[in-house]
Design a protein around this motif. Structure first.
Motif, PDB file in Angstrom:
ATOM      1  N   ILE A  79       0.876  -1.172   0.000  1.00 48.44           N
ATOM      2  CA  ILE A  79       0.000   0.000   0.000  1.00 48.44           C
ATOM      3  C   ILE A  79       0.910   1.219   0.000  1.00 48.44           C
ATOM      4  O   ILE A  79       1.797   1.341   0.848  1.00 48.44           O
ATOM      5  N   PHE A  80       0.691   2.080  -0.968  1.00 51.90           N
ATOM      6  CA  PHE A  80       1.452   3.323  -1.059  1.00 51.90           C
ATOM      7  C   PHE A  80       0.498   4.490  -0.859  1.00 51.90           C
ATOM      8  O   PHE A  80      -0.629   4.469  -1.358  1.00 51.90           O
ATOM      9  N   MET A  81       0.976   5.495  -0.146  1.00 53.74           N
ATOM     10  CA  MET A  81       0.191   6.710   0.068  1.00 53.74           C
ATOM     11  C   MET A  81       0.874   7.874  -0.631  1.00 53.74           C
ATOM     12  O   MET A  81       2.104   7.973  -0.634  1.00 53.74           O
ATOM     13  N   ALA A  82       0.060   8.747  -1.204  1.00 56.78           N
ATOM     14  CA  ALA A  82       0.563   9.946  -1.866  1.00 56.78           C
ATOM     15  C   ALA A  82       0.284  11.151  -0.984  1.00 56.78           C
ATOM     16  O   ALA A  82      -0.754  11.230  -0.322  1.00 56.78           O
ATOM     17  N   TYR A  83       1.215  12.073  -1.009  1.00 56.68           N
ATOM     18  CA  TYR A  83       1.122  13.303  -0.231  1.00 56.68           C
ATOM     19  C   TYR A  83       1.279  14.482  -1.183  1.00 56.68           C
ATOM     20  O   TYR A  83       2.129  14.465  -2.077  1.00 56.68           O
ATOM     21  N   LEU A  84       0.447  15.455  -0.993  1.00 57.69           N
ATOM     22  CA  LEU A  84       0.502  16.682  -1.769  1.00 57.69           C
ATOM     23  C   LEU A  84       0.757  17.794  -0.769  1.00 57.69           C
ATOM     24  O   LEU A  84      -0.042  17.996   0.157  1.00 57.69           O
ATOM     25  N   VAL A  93      -3.358   0.401  -3.701  1.00 51.29           N
ATOM     26  CA  VAL A  93      -3.146  -0.921  -3.113  1.00 51.29           C
ATOM     27  C   VAL A  93      -2.827  -1.844  -4.276  1.00 51.29           C
ATOM     28  O   VAL A  93      -3.591  -1.914  -5.248  1.00 51.29           O
ATOM     29  N   VAL A  94      -1.695  -2.526  -4.207  1.00 58.35           N
ATOM     30  CA  VAL A  94      -1.266  -3.388  -5.297  1.00 58.35           C
ATOM     31  C   VAL A  94      -0.878  -4.756  -4.751  1.00 58.35           C
ATOM     32  O   VAL A  94      -0.365  -4.865  -3.635  1.00 58.35           O
ATOM     33  N   SER A  95      -1.154  -5.791  -5.546  1.00 56.76           N
ATOM     34  CA  SER A  95      -0.777  -7.151  -5.169  1.00 56.76           C
ATOM     35  C   SER A  95      -0.391  -7.918  -6.425  1.00 56.76           C
ATOM     36  O   SER A  95      -0.655  -7.472  -7.545  1.00 56.76           O
ATOM     37  N   GLU A 106      -6.907  -1.144  -5.568  1.00 61.11           N
ATOM     38  CA  GLU A 106      -7.618   0.099  -5.289  1.00 61.11           C
ATOM     39  C   GLU A 106      -6.688   1.268  -5.585  1.00 61.11           C
ATOM     40  O   GLU A 106      -5.504   1.230  -5.264  1.00 61.11           O
ATOM     41  N   LEU A 107      -7.236   2.288  -6.202  1.00 61.46           N
ATOM     42  CA  LEU A 107      -6.533   3.548  -6.443  1.00 61.46           C
ATOM     43  C   LEU A 107      -7.538   4.644  -6.146  1.00 61.46           C
ATOM     44  O   LEU A 107      -8.633   4.654  -6.717  1.00 61.46           O
ATOM     45  N   VAL A 126       3.531   2.013  -8.799  1.00 55.40           N
ATOM     46  CA  VAL A 126       3.092   0.640  -9.073  1.00 55.40           C
ATOM     47  C   VAL A 126       3.929   0.045 -10.206  1.00 55.40           C
ATOM     48  O   VAL A 126       4.340  -1.124 -10.143  1.00 55.40           O
ATOM     49  N   LYS A 127       4.203   0.836 -11.223  1.00 56.32           N
ATOM     50  CA  LYS A 127       5.031   0.348 -12.331  1.00 56.32           C
ATOM     51  C   LYS A 127       6.429  -0.013 -11.835  1.00 56.32           C
ATOM     52  O   LYS A 127       6.955  -1.084 -12.171  1.00 56.32           O
ATOM     53  N   PHE A 128       7.023   0.851 -11.044  1.00 56.39           N
ATOM     54  CA  PHE A 128       8.351   0.573 -10.480  1.00 56.39           C
ATOM     55  C   PHE A 128       8.318  -0.705  -9.640  1.00 56.39           C
ATOM     56  O   PHE A 128       9.177  -1.578  -9.775  1.00 56.39           O
ATOM     57  N   TRP A 129       7.311  -0.833  -8.769  1.00 60.54           N
ATOM     58  CA  TRP A 129       7.143  -2.015  -7.906  1.00 60.54           C
ATOM     59  C   TRP A 129       7.040  -3.271  -8.764  1.00 60.54           C
ATOM     60  O   TRP A 129       7.660  -4.293  -8.480  1.00 60.54           O
TER      61      TRP A 129
END
Length: 190
Positions: A79-84, A93-95, A106-107, A126-129
């Motif tokens: 799960i990655f969170m973005a901050y602005l 959320v990626v699996s 989920e995005l 997600v692409k990098f992961w």
């Protein structure tokens, strides 16, 4: 959630989710306005999909952070969170799916933080992961009433791999909502 952003050049950053994930989800508005249903076509660009206009309404998915609690720290998910401007405004959320693709479960981006590159930044992570895990590509699903998301995925190089007209009929037998499955295939894997 009230967002105060630098309108001139907000800074987007992305990192792994932490204990702040659940409070951020519970306190954020992820709804969007629906004013049309697109008639998705595998052979046309999103801008050429015919639109069936509807009386505008707000669509809100029931996002439950507990649904993804097991993803935190698991080897085949994240799960990655973005901050602005240092405020949490989005997450992905990626699996690893059964077919070997990375699956975006989920995005979501806070309503007040859209059009600042947050979703694209999350997709880039997600692409990098996925590349780091040597996966063949990424898959995700959205609906024909989320036309902005469809445009984003297309701009990011995703292609429509399938359209399911029946997926949401169990929830509402009269729905016009259609599932659209998007794929980003990696050409050269290590």
């Amino acid at each position: 959630m009230y967002l105060v952003m630098n309108p001139k050049d907000p800074e987007v950053s992305v990192r792994l989710a932490d204990d702040g994930f659940a409070p951020y989800v519970w306190g954020t508005d992820f709804s969007f306005e629906v004013n049309a249903y697109a008639r998705a076509d595998l052979h046309k660009k999103v801008e050429h999909w015919p639109l069936d206009m509807v009386t505008p309404y707000r669509k809100c998915y029931g996002i439950d952070p507990d649904e993804f609690a097991s993803y935190l720290g698991a080897p085949d998910s994240a799960i990655f969170m973005a901050y602005l401007d240092k405020q949490p405004v989005g997450h992905v959320v990626v699996s690893t799916n059964w077919n070997g693709f990375a699956h975006v479960d989920e995005l979501a981006v806070a309503a007040g933080a859209r059009r600042h590159g947050v979703a694209k930044s999350l997709l880039d992570v997600v692409k990098f992961w996925s590349l780091k895990k040597n996966l063949p590509g990424i898959m995700l699903e959205t609906q024909n009433n989320n036309i902005g998301a469809c445009r984003l995925y297309e701009r990011c190089g995703y292609q429509v791999g399938g359209i399911d007209h029946l997926r949401y009929r169990g929830i509402d037998p009269q729905t016009s909502e259609v599932a659209i499955f998007w794929y980003l295939l990696f050409e050269n894997r290590c």
